[in-house]
Design a protein around this motif. Sequence first.
Motif, mmCIF file in Angstrom:
data_model
loop_
_atom_site.group_PDB
_atom_site.id
_atom_site.type_symbol
_atom_site.label_atom_id
_atom_site.label_comp_id
_atom_site.label_asym_id
_atom_site.label_seq_id
_atom_site.Cartn_x
_atom_site.Cartn_y
_atom_site.Cartn_z
ATOM 1 N N THR A 25 0.836 -1.201 0.000
ATOM 2 C CA THR A 25 0.000 0.000 0.000
ATOM 3 C C THR A 25 0.870 1.250 0.000
ATOM 4 N N ILE A 26 0.257 2.339 -0.421
ATOM 5 C CA ILE A 26 0.845 3.658 -0.299
ATOM 6 C C ILE A 26 -0.159 4.533 0.439
ATOM 7 N N PHE A 27 0.341 5.278 1.397
ATOM 8 C CA PHE A 27 -0.486 6.172 2.212
ATOM 9 C C PHE A 27 0.250 7.492 2.299
ATOM 10 N N CYS A 28 -0.377 8.562 1.816
ATOM 11 C CA CYS A 28 0.236 9.891 1.825
ATOM 12 C C CYS A 28 -0.542 10.790 2.775
ATOM 13 N N ILE A 29 0.175 11.378 3.718
ATOM 14 C CA ILE A 29 -0.436 12.251 4.714
ATOM 15 C C ILE A 29 0.082 13.664 4.480
ATOM 16 N N ARG A 30 -0.834 14.552 4.115
ATOM 17 C CA ARG A 30 -0.462 15.935 3.826
ATOM 18 C C ARG A 30 -0.272 16.727 5.115
ATOM 19 N N GLU A 31 0.374 17.865 4.985
ATOM 20 C CA GLU A 31 0.644 18.704 6.151
ATOM 21 C C GLU A 31 -0.633 19.157 6.855
ATOM 22 N N ASP A 32 -1.742 19.281 6.117
ATOM 23 C CA ASP A 32 -3.000 19.706 6.738
ATOM 24 C C ASP A 32 -3.746 18.545 7.401
ATOM 25 N N GLY A 33 -3.156 17.348 7.371
ATOM 26 C CA GLY A 33 -3.757 16.175 8.001
ATOM 27 C C GLY A 33 -4.605 15.334 7.064
ATOM 28 N N SER A 34 -4.937 15.859 5.885
ATOM 29 C CA SER A 34 -5.703 15.059 4.926
ATOM 30 C C SER A 34 -4.780 14.000 4.329
ATOM 31 N N SER A 35 -5.376 13.004 3.699
ATOM 32 C CA SER A 35 -4.566 11.901 3.202
ATOM 33 C C SER A 35 -5.176 11.262 1.961
ATOM 34 N N THR A 36 -4.381 10.428 1.338
ATOM 35 C CA THR A 36 -4.833 9.611 0.215
ATOM 36 C C THR A 36 -4.117 8.269 0.318
ATOM 37 N N TYR A 37 -4.782 7.225 -0.153
ATOM 38 C CA TYR A 37 -4.331 5.858 0.106
ATOM 39 C C TYR A 37 -4.684 4.982 -1.079
ATOM 40 N N SER A 38 -3.859 3.985 -1.322
ATOM 41 C CA SER A 38 -4.195 3.024 -2.368
ATOM 42 C C SER A 38 -3.427 1.723 -2.163
ATOM 43 N N TYR A 39 -4.047 0.637 -2.583
ATOM 44 C CA TYR A 39 -3.317 -0.615 -2.740
ATOM 45 C C TYR A 39 -2.497 -0.484 -4.011
ATOM 46 N N LEU A 40 -1.353 -1.112 -4.044
ATOM 47 C CA LEU A 40 -0.471 -1.018 -5.202
ATOM 48 C C LEU A 40 -0.467 -2.320 -5.991
ATOM 49 N N HIS A 41 -0.457 -2.190 -7.293
ATOM 50 C CA HIS A 41 -0.302 -3.370 -8.143
ATOM 51 C C HIS A 41 1.116 -3.892 -7.946
ATOM 52 N N PRO A 42 1.308 -5.193 -7.991
ATOM 53 C CA PRO A 42 2.654 -5.743 -7.783
ATOM 54 C C PRO A 42 3.683 -5.093 -8.701
ATOM 55 N N GLY A 43 4.786 -4.672 -8.106
ATOM 56 C CA GLY A 43 5.872 -4.062 -8.853
ATOM 57 C C GLY A 43 5.794 -2.556 -8.992
ATOM 58 N N ILE A 44 4.626 -1.976 -8.766
ATOM 59 C CA ILE A 44 4.484 -0.533 -8.939
ATOM 60 C C ILE A 44 5.218 0.239 -7.843
ATOM 61 N N GLU A 45 5.531 -0.445 -6.744
ATOM 62 C CA GLU A 45 6.256 0.227 -5.662
ATOM 63 C C GLU A 45 7.564 0.823 -6.177
ATOM 64 N N VAL A 46 8.298 0.051 -6.965
ATOM 65 C CA VAL A 46 9.588 0.510 -7.477
ATOM 66 C C VAL A 46 9.381 1.686 -8.436
ATOM 67 N N HIS A 47 8.354 1.621 -9.241
ATOM 68 C CA HIS A 47 8.008 2.735 -10.140
ATOM 69 C C HIS A 47 7.747 3.993 -9.315
ATOM 70 N N ASP A 48 6.995 3.864 -8.245
ATOM 71 C CA ASP A 48 6.695 5.022 -7.394
ATOM 72 C C ASP A 48 7.935 5.522 -6.664
ATOM 73 N N LEU A 49 8.853 4.631 -6.316
ATOM 74 C CA LEU A 49 10.117 5.057 -5.713
ATOM 75 C C LEU A 49 10.956 5.836 -6.727
ATOM 76 N N ALA A 50 10.894 5.444 -7.993
ATOM 77 C CA ALA A 50 11.583 6.203 -9.040
ATOM 78 C C ALA A 50 10.976 7.603 -9.152
ATOM 79 N N HIS A 51 9.641 7.685 -9.082
ATOM 80 C CA HIS A 51 8.979 9.000 -9.079
ATOM 81 C C HIS A 51 9.514 9.854 -7.941
ATOM 82 N N TYR A 52 9.602 9.266 -6.761
ATOM 83 C CA TYR A 52 10.081 10.003 -5.601
ATOM 84 C C TYR A 52 11.501 10.520 -5.848
#
Length: 160
Positions: free
Chosen positions: A15-42
Motif C-alpha cells: 500500500t501507499i499512504f500519503c499524509i499531507r501537512e493539513d492532516g488530509s490523506s490519500t491511500y491506495s493498494y499497489l499493483h505488484p511491482g508498482i512500488e519501485v516505479h513510485d520510488l523512481a517518481h520520488y
Amino acid sequence: MTIQFTKGDTARRSTIFCIREDGSSTYSYLHPGIEVHDLAHYAVETILSFDQSFFGLLRAGYQIADFEAPRDKRVEALLPANIPVQSIQTEYLVNQLMTELNSGPIDHFIEMFKSTLQQRSIDYPSVLDEDKLKEIRSLFSDLIRQWNCIRSGERLELCF
C-alpha cells in the motif's frame, strides 16, 4: 507530506499512504511491482524539485484514485491535454529509469531522454544534467535497497 509504503506479501498487496501537512490523506493498494516505479517518481521529483508531478500533485490535494480513474472519469486537470509538463517529463524519465533497472545501464541516457521528449514536442527540463541524473540514480538505488530490506507488513516512510 509523509509517504508511507507498506510492504505486502502473497496474501495482500503493498500500500501507499500519503499524509499531507493539513492532516488530509490519500491511500491506495499497489499493483505488484508498482512500488519501485513510485520510488523512481520520488527520486526524480525530489532531486529535480518538481512540484507538479505525481507526489507534488498529491501534496496539492489530488487523490491517488484521481490518477487511476479511466480518462472519462478523471478530474479535468489530470486529463492528458491538461496535465502539467513536469508530470509528463517525470513519467518519461521514470520509464527510462525502469528500463535501465531491468535491462542494465543506458549509454547516453540524457541524450536518449532528450530525443524521447523532442519526438513528442515536450520541453526538456533544464534542471536535469549529468550531476542530477547521478543523484537520481543514487537515491533510486538506495530506495530500492531499503524497500528490499524490509519485511512484509513493515513500512518505508519518506518525506516529500
